[in-house]
Design a protein around this motif. Sequence first.
Motif, PDB file in Angstrom:
ATOM      1  N   SER A 173       0.828  -1.206   0.000  1.00 29.20           N
ATOM      2  CA  SER A 173       0.000   0.000   0.000  1.00 29.20           C
ATOM      3  C   SER A 173       0.864   1.258   0.000  1.00 29.20           C
ATOM      4  CB  SER A 173      -0.924   0.019   1.222  1.00 29.20           C
ATOM      5  OG  SER A 173      -1.924  -0.973   1.124  1.00 29.20           O
ATOM      6  N   ASP A 174       2.187   1.104   0.130  1.00 28.57           N
ATOM      7  CA  ASP A 174       3.066   2.277   0.167  1.00 28.57           C
ATOM      8  C   ASP A 174       2.938   3.110  -1.099  1.00 28.57           C
ATOM      9  OD1 ASP A 174       4.335   0.432  -1.483  1.00 28.57           O
ATOM     10  OD2 ASP A 174       6.286   0.568  -0.480  1.00 28.57           O
ATOM     11  N   ARG A 175       3.003   2.451  -2.275  1.00 30.54           N
ATOM     12  CA  ARG A 175       2.835   3.143  -3.551  1.00 30.54           C
ATOM     13  C   ARG A 175       1.841   2.411  -4.437  1.00 30.54           C
ATOM     14  NH1 ARG A 175       9.020   3.812  -5.435  1.00 30.54           N
ATOM     15  NH2 ARG A 175       9.186   1.852  -4.276  1.00 30.54           N
ATOM     16  N   HIS A 176       1.038   1.534  -3.833  1.00 33.98           N
ATOM     17  CA  HIS A 176       0.134   0.652  -4.580  1.00 33.98           C
ATOM     18  C   HIS A 176       0.922  -0.167  -5.601  1.00 33.98           C
ATOM     19  CE1 HIS A 176      -3.932   2.738  -3.546  1.00 33.98           C
ATOM     20  NE2 HIS A 176      -3.110   2.696  -2.512  1.00 33.98           N
ATOM     21  N   ASP A 177       2.084  -0.646  -5.153  1.00 32.75           N
ATOM     22  CA  ASP A 177       2.916  -1.500  -5.992  1.00 32.75           C
ATOM     23  C   ASP A 177       2.271  -2.861  -6.166  1.00 32.75           C
ATOM     24  OD1 ASP A 177       4.870   0.410  -6.314  1.00 32.75           O
ATOM     25  OD2 ASP A 177       6.066  -0.274  -4.616  1.00 32.75           O
ATOM     26  N   GLU A 178       2.715  -3.571  -7.206  1.00 36.45           N
ATOM     27  CA  GLU A 178       2.239  -4.929  -7.441  1.00 36.45           C
ATOM     28  C   GLU A 178       2.920  -5.890  -6.476  1.00 36.45           C
ATOM     29  OE1 GLU A 178      -0.007  -6.348  -9.518  1.00 36.45           O
ATOM     30  OE2 GLU A 178      -0.673  -4.324 -10.076  1.00 36.45           O
ATOM     31  N   PRO A 179       2.145  -6.694  -5.760  1.00 34.37           N
ATOM     32  CA  PRO A 179       2.754  -7.724  -4.905  1.00 34.37           C
ATOM     33  C   PRO A 179       3.245  -8.880  -5.767  1.00 34.37           C
ATOM     34  CG  PRO A 179       0.386  -7.956  -4.885  1.00 34.37           C
ATOM     35  CD  PRO A 179       0.674  -6.728  -5.708  1.00 34.37           C
ATOM     36  N   PRO A 180       3.987  -9.829  -5.192  1.00 35.31           N
ATOM     37  CA  PRO A 180       4.358 -11.024  -5.951  1.00 35.31           C
ATOM     38  C   PRO A 180       3.115 -11.687  -6.540  1.00 35.31           C
ATOM     39  CG  PRO A 180       5.541 -10.957  -3.868  1.00 35.31           C
ATOM     40  CD  PRO A 180       4.543  -9.853  -3.822  1.00 35.31           C
ATOM     41  N   ALA A 181       3.277 -12.307  -7.703  1.00 32.04           N
ATOM     42  CA  ALA A 181       2.137 -12.831  -8.453  1.00 32.04           C
ATOM     43  C   ALA A 181       1.274 -13.777  -7.639  1.00 32.04           C
ATOM     44  CB  ALA A 181       2.648 -13.532  -9.714  1.00 32.04           C
ATOM     45  N   GLU A 182       1.901 -14.595  -6.790  1.00 34.26           N
ATOM     46  CA  GLU A 182       1.128 -15.578  -6.036  1.00 34.26           C
ATOM     47  C   GLU A 182       0.259 -14.951  -4.952  1.00 34.26           C
ATOM     48  OE1 GLU A 182       5.474 -16.031  -4.519  1.00 34.26           O
ATOM     49  OE2 GLU A 182       4.409 -15.322  -6.306  1.00 34.26           O
ATOM     50  N   TRP A 183       0.460 -13.641  -4.697  1.00 33.37           N
ATOM     51  CA  TRP A 183      -0.339 -12.938  -3.695  1.00 33.37           C
ATOM     52  C   TRP A 183      -1.336 -11.967  -4.322  1.00 33.37           C
ATOM     53  CZ3 TRP A 183       0.267 -13.912   1.559  1.00 33.37           C
ATOM     54  CH2 TRP A 183       1.392 -14.673   1.909  1.00 33.37           C
ATOM     55  N   ALA A 184      -1.248 -11.779  -5.627  1.00 35.49           N
ATOM     56  CA  ALA A 184      -1.996 -10.695  -6.267  1.00 35.49           C
ATOM     57  C   ALA A 184      -3.502 -10.830  -6.110  1.00 35.49           C
ATOM     58  CB  ALA A 184      -1.627 -10.617  -7.746  1.00 35.49           C
ATOM     59  N   ASP A 185      -4.036 -12.062  -6.148  1.00 36.92           N
ATOM     60  CA  ASP A 185      -5.486 -12.220  -6.127  1.00 36.92           C
ATOM     61  C   ASP A 185      -6.085 -12.006  -4.748  1.00 36.92           C
ATOM     62  OD1 ASP A 185      -4.525 -14.488  -4.912  1.00 36.92           O
ATOM     63  OD2 ASP A 185      -5.743 -15.904  -6.055  1.00 36.92           O
ATOM     64  N   ARG A 186      -5.267 -11.860  -3.729  1.00 34.18           N
ATOM     65  CA  ARG A 186      -5.791 -11.639  -2.379  1.00 34.18           C
ATOM     66  C   ARG A 186      -5.301 -10.318  -1.785  1.00 34.18           C
ATOM     67  NH1 ARG A 186      -1.873 -16.444  -0.748  1.00 34.18           N
ATOM     68  NH2 ARG A 186      -2.399 -16.779  -2.927  1.00 34.18           N
ATOM     69  N   TYR A 187      -4.681  -9.489  -2.621  1.00 33.30           N
ATOM     70  CA  TYR A 187      -4.091  -8.253  -2.100  1.00 33.30           C
ATOM     71  C   TYR A 187      -5.083  -7.097  -2.214  1.00 33.30           C
ATOM     72  CZ  TYR A 187       0.003  -6.124  -0.143  1.00 33.30           C
ATOM     73  OH  TYR A 187       0.891  -5.556   0.749  1.00 33.30           O
ATOM     74  N   GLU A 188      -5.042  -6.226  -1.215  1.00 36.19           N
ATOM     75  CA  GLU A 188      -5.804  -4.986  -1.224  1.00 36.19           C
ATOM     76  C   GLU A 188      -4.939  -3.865  -0.689  1.00 36.19           C
ATOM     77  OE1 GLU A 188      -9.662  -5.164   0.609  1.00 36.19           O
ATOM     78  OE2 GLU A 188      -9.887  -7.280   0.083  1.00 36.19           O
ATOM     79  N   TYR A 189      -5.291  -2.642  -1.057  1.00 29.66           N
ATOM     80  CA  TYR A 189      -4.534  -1.473  -0.633  1.00 29.66           C
ATOM     81  C   TYR A 189      -5.328  -0.688   0.404  1.00 29.66           C
ATOM     82  CZ  TYR A 189      -1.925  -2.618  -4.842  1.00 29.66           C
ATOM     83  OH  TYR A 189      -1.200  -3.275  -5.792  1.00 29.66           O
ATOM     84  N   TYR A 190      -4.609  -0.183   1.399  1.00 32.15           N
ATOM     85  CA  TYR A 190      -5.210   0.561   2.493  1.00 32.15           C
ATOM     86  C   TYR A 190      -4.493   1.894   2.656  1.00 32.15           C
ATOM     87  CZ  TYR A 190      -6.770  -4.149   3.802  1.00 32.15           C
ATOM     88  OH  TYR A 190      -7.307  -5.415   3.794  1.00 32.15           O
ATOM     89  N   SER A 191      -5.220   2.866   3.176  1.00 28.63           N
ATOM     90  CA  SER A 191      -4.552   4.081   3.616  1.00 28.63           C
ATOM     91  C   SER A 191      -3.807   3.772   4.912  1.00 28.63           C
ATOM     92  CB  SER A 191      -5.571   5.201   3.859  1.00 28.63           C
ATOM     93  OG  SER A 191      -6.314   4.942   5.047  1.00 28.63           O
ATOM     94  N   LEU A 192      -2.926   4.686   5.305  1.00 26.93           N
ATOM     95  CA  LEU A 192      -2.163   4.499   6.541  1.00 26.93           C
ATOM     96  C   LEU A 192      -3.097   4.307   7.732  1.00 26.93           C
ATOM     97  CD1 LEU A 192       0.723   4.639   7.863  1.00 26.93           C
ATOM     98  CD2 LEU A 192       0.208   7.047   8.310  1.00 26.93           C
ATOM     99  N   TRP A 193      -4.153   5.097   7.801  1.00 21.14           N
ATOM    100  CA  TRP A 193      -5.031   5.055   8.955  1.00 21.14           C
ATOM    101  C   TRP A 193      -6.023   3.898   8.882  1.00 21.14           C
ATOM    102  CZ3 TRP A 193      -4.776   8.162  13.363  1.00 21.14           C
ATOM    103  CH2 TRP A 193      -3.700   9.063  13.360  1.00 21.14           C
ATOM    104  N   GLU A 194      -6.380   3.439   7.706  1.00 20.58           N
ATOM    105  CA  GLU A 194      -7.176   2.208   7.593  1.00 20.58           C
ATOM    106  C   GLU A 194      -6.380   1.012   8.099  1.00 20.58           C
ATOM    107  OE1 GLU A 194      -9.957   3.256   3.691  1.00 20.58           O
ATOM    108  OE2 GLU A 194      -7.992   2.297   3.425  1.00 20.58           O
ATOM    109  N   MET A 195      -5.113   0.980   7.747  1.00 27.07           N
ATOM    110  CA  MET A 195      -4.256  -0.093   8.233  1.00 27.07           C
ATOM    111  C   MET A 195      -4.069   0.003   9.747  1.00 27.07           C
ATOM    112  SD  MET A 195      -0.408  -1.039   6.900  1.00 27.07           S
ATOM    113  CE  MET A 195      -0.805  -0.246   5.341  1.00 27.07           C
ATOM    114  N   PHE A 196      -3.872   1.209  10.231  1.00 28.63           N
ATOM    115  CA  PHE A 196      -3.686   1.424  11.667  1.00 28.63           C
ATOM    116  C   PHE A 196      -4.917   0.961  12.452  1.00 28.63           C
ATOM    117  CE2 PHE A 196      -3.495   4.833  15.179  1.00 28.63           C
ATOM    118  CZ  PHE A 196      -2.803   3.996  16.029  1.00 28.63           C
ATOM    119  N   GLU A 197      -6.092   1.178  11.912  1.00 31.35           N
ATOM    120  CA  GLU A 197      -7.308   0.735  12.593  1.00 31.35           C
ATOM    121  C   GLU A 197      -7.310  -0.772  12.796  1.00 31.35           C
ATOM    122  OE1 GLU A 197     -12.135   1.424  12.324  1.00 31.35           O
ATOM    123  OE2 GLU A 197     -10.917   1.697  10.527  1.00 31.35           O
TER     124      GLU A 197
END
Length: 393
Positions: A173-197
């Motif tokens: 979620s730092d720059r909405h970079d692509e995760p490794p391919a094997e994780w891509a289908d379960r990845y989501e991006y959060y804001s700093l404060w959404e993650m903190f929650e």
Amino acid sequence: MARDETKREEPTRRDFVTYGSTAVAGGLLAGCSKLAGRGDETDGESDSGSYSVTMAPMGEVSFGSPPESVFTRLTHHAGMAFALGRGDDVNAMHAPDYYDQLWNQFTERLPGVTLDWSGLYSSWDPDKEMLYELDSDVHLSDPASVNALDSWNAADIEEIRDTVSPWFGNKFSDRHDEPPAEWADRYEYYSLWEMFERVAAVFREESRYDALAEIHTTLLETIEENLPPERERPTAVLAGMSDIESMYVYTLDTPGFLTAHVRPLGPMGVLGGDISSGDTIDMEGMLEADPDVIFALGGMHPETDMPGIRSALQNHAVGQELSAAENGRVYSQGARYQGPILNLFQLEMTAKQLYPDLFGAWPTYTDGPYPEIPSDEQLFDRERVADIINGEF
């Protein structure tokens, strides 16, 4: 330290931490798009007192009690533990001595708050045996980013999860970079404060989160209410200035929490479309962009020579032509992987650096801790933040 190999084949040795039941190939877990329960960060609580929290890419993770010892890699996660009064429970992080010094530039302005990360295990590329030795209650780190390291594979990730403690973190979620391919289908991006929650829910510190989130929301409202029209906003570049002949630059319109302290203030980006966030440019490239403001990343670290950076630009054959150098608008910044407390300070400092007439002037920073700002020009209450960290609210 060597471990009995048979121990690693046992089921989870902590009966208070388990992953949810949604399995995917390789035994890893799919993330969920939403969380159920209080504030959408806690899935629920069982009759036995266990509770679960969901965040991508881990999916649902169950706990029987709040973790005490905390492994981290990147400082946005360590900073979240710190904000929740758990800073001293962190046992590992990337470049601990560097970030201990940098974070303490800010804690100086929080009455009664102390922090000591010096001498911790440096965990950028963690050794699996060390994770056994640390024996942490939670690995507050993104398993996808660890899996991306050459020294780790999916089986290693599962082994630590099952025999030591779960992973709980999100890095891409730092720059909405692509995760490794094997994780891509379960990845989501959060804001700093959404993650903190969600991290706050892991520690059962929802009230601390709510109190800090209220301060953050009020700060953003103050900024939004006072922003000038776009046509009156300065242009800016966020850059690593340790080598002015080859500067790392970060685009301001890139989504992600690396610019969570800059985007709300709406400066105009000037880097060309051929430059991606994290690229390097030379001085000619910086002059081509010619921003009104240059933000020097890490400029508040005790070992960073801000007067030297400004002098080097002014004495450089090309750099002296930069508008930011001519007008004295080369400003210090803190950390890219900011936690919530640094985010509050960096929102304030960036507001003052960009719009001194609207938010009060930012002192010409040379060295030392975060400058003392007159109380009537502070954009958030330091005493209140300190009380929340210390659990006295």
